[in-house]
Design an enzyme around this catalytic site. Structure first.
Site, short mmCIF file in Angstrom:
data_model
loop_
_atom_site.label_atom_id
_atom_site.label_comp_id
_atom_site.label_asym_id
_atom_site.label_seq_id
_atom_site.Cartn_x
_atom_site.Cartn_y
_atom_site.Cartn_z
N SER A 81 -4.37 14.10 -17.85
CA SER A 81 -3.13 14.56 -18.50
C SER A 81 -2.53 13.39 -19.26
CB SER A 81 -2.13 15.05 -17.46
OG SER A 81 -0.86 15.24 -18.05
N TYR A 112 2.28 14.20 -9.31
CA TYR A 112 1.27 14.79 -10.22
C TYR A 112 0.75 13.74 -11.20
CZ TYR A 112 -0.58 17.64 -14.11
OH TYR A 112 -1.38 18.17 -15.11
P1 NDP Z 1 -3.74 27.10 -14.83
O1 NDP Z 1 -2.89 27.13 -13.60
O2 NDP Z 1 -3.36 27.95 -15.98
O3 NDP Z 1 -5.25 27.43 -14.42
C1 NDP Z 1 -5.81 26.75 -13.35
C2 NDP Z 1 -7.25 27.14 -13.13
O4 NDP Z 1 -7.73 26.34 -12.05
C3 NDP Z 1 -7.43 28.58 -12.72
O5 NDP Z 1 -8.68 29.02 -13.15
C4 NDP Z 1 -7.36 28.49 -11.20
O6 NDP Z 1 -8.07 29.54 -10.56
C5 NDP Z 1 -8.06 27.17 -10.95
N1 NDP Z 1 -7.63 26.54 -9.72
C6 NDP Z 1 -6.38 26.26 -9.31
N2 NDP Z 1 -6.40 25.69 -8.10
C7 NDP Z 1 -7.70 25.61 -7.75
C8 NDP Z 1 -8.37 25.13 -6.61
N3 NDP Z 1 -7.71 24.66 -5.56
N4 NDP Z 1 -9.72 25.20 -6.58
C9 NDP Z 1 -10.42 25.72 -7.63
N5 NDP Z 1 -9.83 26.20 -8.72
C10 NDP Z 1 -8.49 26.15 -8.78
O7 NDP Z 1 -3.81 25.55 -15.27
P2 NDP Z 1 -4.09 24.88 -16.69
O8 NDP Z 1 -5.17 25.61 -17.36
O9 NDP Z 1 -2.81 24.67 -17.37
O10 NDP Z 1 -4.59 23.43 -16.22
C11 NDP Z 1 -5.95 23.07 -16.15
C12 NDP Z 1 -6.04 21.57 -16.00
O11 NDP Z 1 -5.40 20.94 -17.10
C13 NDP Z 1 -5.37 21.01 -14.75
O12 NDP Z 1 -6.13 19.94 -14.23
C14 NDP Z 1 -4.05 20.50 -15.27
O13 NDP Z 1 -3.52 19.48 -14.46
C15 NDP Z 1 -4.46 19.99 -16.63
N6 NDP Z 1 -3.37 19.87 -17.58
C16 NDP Z 1 -2.67 20.97 -18.01
C17 NDP Z 1 -1.64 20.83 -18.92
C18 NDP Z 1 -0.84 21.98 -19.42
O14 NDP Z 1 0.16 21.74 -20.09
N7 NDP Z 1 -1.22 23.23 -19.15
C19 NDP Z 1 -1.27 19.50 -19.44
C20 NDP Z 1 -2.08 18.41 -18.94
C21 NDP Z 1 -3.08 18.61 -18.05
P3 NDP Z 1 -7.36 30.49 -9.44
O15 NDP Z 1 -6.43 31.39 -10.18
O16 NDP Z 1 -8.47 31.21 -8.78
O17 NDP Z 1 -6.65 29.55 -8.50
#
Ligand code: NDP
Length: 263
Positions: A158, A172
């Site tokens: 991030s 985080y």
């Molecule tokens: P979302 O919450 O929209 O999606 C998260 C995804 O990860 C889902 O597919 C979810 O599946 C899965 N997930 C969550 N927890 C777990 C777990 N314990 N084990 C396996 N899968 C898991 O998140 P984003 O798409 O926004 O974020 C994705 C990545 O990008 C993260 O690492 C986040 O920190 C990073 N990020 C995001 C930003 C943003 O602004 N959105 C900015 C900077 C970084 P399920 O529903 O089954 O849990």
């Protein structure tokens, strides 16, 4: 000259893009929604066979698989909580068994808990570390057993892993800072095997985790140079480039796609 014209024709016809990841196998953790789902679809569109993991959303995961298959690709959804060591290792093995190898690991699964540091409980900090850091370690170690020359480890860190301007994200951002150093350090250990390790650092991207319409959105938009949220495809495009053959000399890098947040 002839080569250049041929290449232009291929690009124009879409062939070059489609062939970039042909015969490659990718595993995207947390690929059922948000950024991970966009990455999975984009890598599949570029020719890879793609496995995704999810923790709870089986239906969302299946819809990503269907979308990829509907577009003529191959995909597989695997339930594996990133905090569950055995499940993560098993997801890697299942990917290799289904598709015959593993070339690209995208460590995308991650959570955020927005609270001031003093209000954050130790249990919440443990959960953040288990998923955002330990989960990355476990998946990468399991994947490296199978990865060969040309392999790609792509971490989704991030922009707050380098610079934090929004309140409420101290633990985080510390996990994402850990991902940054993990990337840099590991790149030196596996470079001689022809494997690259890079860290994609998104800024505010419109997902369930960080909705563009949410209470937290306004200060994040104000911090960008472009004065807008990014979309998931803008992150997926960078991941696809790093996964592809043209990025072979990029490693140990923190590549920020944040609309100028950290400028
Ligand atoms: P979302 O919450 O929209 O999606 C998260 C995804 O990860 C889902 O597919 C979810 O599946 C899965 N997930 C969550 N927890 C777990 C777990 N314990 N084990 C396996 N899968 C898991 O998140 P984003 O798409 O926004 O974020 C994705 C990545 O990008 C993260 O690492 C986040 O920190 C990073 N990020 C995001 C930003 C943003 O602004 N959105 C900015 C900077 C970084 P399920 O529903 O089954 O849990």
């Amino acid at each position: 000259m002839q080569q250049g014209v041929g290449r232009e024709r291929e690009i124009a016809s879409g062939k070059l893009k489609e062939s970039k990841l042909t015969k490659k196998v990718a595993l995207v953790t947390g690929g059922s929604r948000g950024i991970g789902a966009a990455i999975a679809k984009r890598l599949a569109a570029d020719g890879a066979n793609v496995a995704i993991t999810y923790s709870k959303g089986a239906d969302a995961a299946q819809s990503v698989v269907k979308a990829i298959e509907g577009a003529g690709g191959k995909a597989l959804a695997i339930q594996a909580d990133a905090a569950d060591t055995d499940a993560v290792k098993s997801a890697v093995e299942k990917t290799v068994a289904a598709f015959g190898g593993l070339d690209v690991l995208v460590n995308n699964a991650g959570i955020a808990i927005a609270k001031t540091f003093e209000e954050t409980t130790l249990e919440e900090m443990d959960r953040l570390i288990d998923i955002n850091v330990r989960g990355v370690f476990v998946a990468t170690q399991a994947a490296l057993k199978h990865m060969k020359d040309g392999g790609r480890i792509i971490n989704i860190g991030s922009c707050v892993g380098e610079r934090l301007m929004t309140p409420g994200l101290v633990p985080y951002s510390a996990t994402k800072g850990a991902v940054k150093m993990f990337t840099q350090g590991l790149s030196r250990e596996v470079g001689s095997r022809g494997i690259t390790v890079n860290n994609i650092q998104p800024g505010p991207i419109d997902t369930d985790l960080n909705p563009a319409a949410g209470d937290w959105a306004e200060p994040q938009v104000a911090n960008t140079a472009l004065k807008r949220y990014g979309n998931v495809d803008e992150v997926a495009a960078l991941v696809a480039f790093v996964a592809g053959p043209e990025a072979a000399y990029i490693t140990g890098s923190n590549l920020t796609v944040d609309g100028g947040t950290n400028a």
